[in-house]
Design a protein around this motif. Structure first.
Motif, PDB file in Angstrom:
ATOM      1  N   GLY A 238       0.813  -1.203   0.000  1.00 34.04           N
ATOM      2  CA  GLY A 238       0.000   0.000   0.000  1.00 34.04           C
ATOM      3  C   GLY A 238       0.844   1.249   0.000  1.00 34.04           C
ATOM      4  N   LEU A 239       0.214   2.369   0.280  1.00 30.86           N
ATOM      5  CA  LEU A 239       0.890   3.656   0.218  1.00 30.86           C
ATOM      6  C   LEU A 239       2.055   3.734   1.198  1.00 30.86           C
ATOM      7  N   ALA A 240       1.908   3.153   2.384  1.00 32.60           N
ATOM      8  CA  ALA A 240       2.985   3.211   3.370  1.00 32.60           C
ATOM      9  C   ALA A 240       4.251   2.528   2.845  1.00 32.60           C
ATOM     10  N   ASP A 241       4.094   1.424   2.108  1.00 36.44           N
ATOM     11  CA  ASP A 241       5.249   0.730   1.538  1.00 36.44           C
ATOM     12  C   ASP A 241       5.933   1.577   0.476  1.00 36.44           C
ATOM     13  N   ILE A 242       5.147   2.279  -0.332  1.00 40.13           N
ATOM     14  CA  ILE A 242       5.720   3.159  -1.357  1.00 40.13           C
ATOM     15  C   ILE A 242       6.485   4.297  -0.696  1.00 40.13           C
ATOM     16  N   GLU A 243       5.885   4.926   0.294  1.00 37.83           N
ATOM     17  CA  GLU A 243       6.546   6.037   0.982  1.00 37.83           C
ATOM     18  C   GLU A 243       7.833   5.572   1.649  1.00 37.83           C
ATOM     19  N   SER A 244       7.802   4.389   2.262  1.00 35.72           N
ATOM     20  CA  SER A 244       9.002   3.860   2.917  1.00 35.72           C
ATOM     21  C   SER A 244      10.114   3.606   1.904  1.00 35.72           C
ATOM     22  N   ALA A 245       9.774   3.037   0.750  1.00 30.91           N
ATOM     23  CA  ALA A 245      10.778   2.749  -0.272  1.00 30.91           C
ATOM     24  C   ALA A 245      11.409   4.029  -0.797  1.00 30.91           C
ATOM     25  N   PHE A 246      10.616   5.055  -1.025  1.00 26.18           N
ATOM     26  CA  PHE A 246      11.163   6.326  -1.500  1.00 26.18           C
ATOM     27  C   PHE A 246      12.026   6.983  -0.426  1.00 26.18           C
ATOM     28  N   ARG A 247      11.622   6.859   0.832  1.00 24.85           N
ATOM     29  CA  ARG A 247      12.426   7.417   1.914  1.00 24.85           C
ATOM     30  C   ARG A 247      13.774   6.707   1.989  1.00 24.85           C
ATOM     31  N   GLU A 248      13.768   5.389   1.884  1.00 23.88           N
ATOM     32  CA  GLU A 248      15.023   4.642   1.939  1.00 23.88           C
ATOM     33  C   GLU A 248      15.934   4.976   0.759  1.00 23.88           C
ATOM     34  N   ALA A 249      15.335   5.278  -0.381  1.00 22.77           N
ATOM     35  CA  ALA A 249      16.121   5.616  -1.570  1.00 22.77           C
ATOM     36  C   ALA A 249      16.522   7.092  -1.605  1.00 22.77           C
ATOM     37  N   LEU A 254      10.365  13.606  -4.393  1.00 17.29           N
ATOM     38  CA  LEU A 254       9.722  13.449  -5.693  1.00 17.29           C
ATOM     39  C   LEU A 254       8.248  13.074  -5.578  1.00 17.29           C
ATOM     40  N   LEU A 255       7.877  12.433  -4.474  1.00 16.60           N
ATOM     41  CA  LEU A 255       6.525  11.896  -4.328  1.00 16.60           C
ATOM     42  C   LEU A 255       5.496  13.009  -4.178  1.00 16.60           C
ATOM     43  N   ARG A 256       4.390  12.853  -4.894  1.00 21.81           N
ATOM     44  CA  ARG A 256       3.244  13.729  -4.732  1.00 21.81           C
ATOM     45  C   ARG A 256       2.052  12.854  -4.365  1.00 21.81           C
ATOM     46  N   ILE A 257       1.537  13.049  -3.175  1.00 26.42           N
ATOM     47  CA  ILE A 257       0.445  12.224  -2.659  1.00 26.42           C
ATOM     48  C   ILE A 257      -0.597  13.150  -2.048  1.00 26.42           C
TER      49      ILE A 257
END
Length: 268
Positions: A238-249, A254-257
């Protein structure tokens, strides 16, 4: 909400839930992968929530983009009716042959030009490849993994170049697109790591969070809008997994949510 509740924007996108997004660009209103059914079973897939905005609330639509027509999480019953009532539908050749008029089939790396309603020339819609499953997945008779899926790149003079991935699980495919179209400004990426146990040993059919972040890094886009990560039971992230992956990278900037149905500008 009435049609006045979703007024035309100069250059913005809103995700309505699932894969469905509304893109206002060049004076045109474009809807991607329309899914407007309420929560309900669709064969082996189950929809858990309806869209944030119904089809009746969108007002006049100029173009519908359909990445593929065979899976109900990308084109459900009300979405199909909506698409076929639009002035024009752009999709892949096989999907177009099944949908019929007003669908136009675009092979990969071919384009269709639309007159812009803002009077500033044309908006070009380029069809780009997508792989709807693992790179080593078995290919069907037409050479596709799972089925034919088409992504799209929107571009025009003085407009941001926008990539809409469709259901793609391949970072290599994103790299190919980036090489051919090196100036992508914004990307709507289908994420969610969709999984169906009977397909490809349950491996992801769309990007997981880490591959969504990798795709963003490859594209070099300033704006990344995730879509297709909620509203159906077969999404494994879900969204939390996407946000976590972008934070780790280190790519969170870049994310717009935003809440589904709320606008996000397509310019930095």
């Amino acid at each position: 909400m009435t049609t006045a509740g979703l007024p035309r924007q100069e250059c913005a996108v809103t995700v309505l839930g699932g894969p469905t997004a509304v893109i206002d660009i060049g004076g045109l209103r474009i809807v991607t992968d329309p899914t407007f059914d309420g929560a309900s079973p669709h064969g082996y897939l189950t929809k858990t929530t309806g869209p944030a905005v119904s089809e009746d609330e969108l007002g006049p639509v100029d173009v519908v983009l359909v990445s593929h027509d065979l899976h109900p999480d990308n084109l459900d019953e009300r979405g199909r009716t909506f698409a076929l009532a639009a002035p024009i539908v752009l999709t892949g050749p096989l999907s177009a042959s099944r949908l019929g008029s007003p669908a136009i089939g675009l092979s990969c790396w071919t384009s269709h030009s639309l007159a812009r309603a803002d009077g500033d020339g044309e908006l070009t819609v380029l069809a780009v490849p997508a792989i709807h499953g693992p790179e080593d997945g078995d290919r069907d008779a037409d050479g596709h993994v799972n089925c034919e899926v088409t992504g799209f790149v929107l571009s025009g003079e003085e407009l941001p170049t926008v990539y809409v991935s469709g259901d793609n699980a391949s970072v290599g495919t994103v790299a190919e697109i980036s090489l051919r179209v090196p100036d992508i400004d914004a990307a709507v990426l289908h994420a969610g790591a969709a999984r169906v146990p009977t397909k490809f040993d349950g491996r992801p059919l769309s990007l997981d969070g880490h591959r969504t972040a990798a795709a963003a890094a490859v594209l070099g886009a300033d704006i990344v809008i995730p879509a297709h990560y909620d509203g159906w039971t077969h999404f494994s992230e879900g969204l939390a997994d996407i946000e976590s992956a972008f934070r780790e990278a280190g790519l969170s900037s870049l994310l717009r949510i935003s809440n589904h149905g709320s606008w996000m500008p397509l310019r930095p």
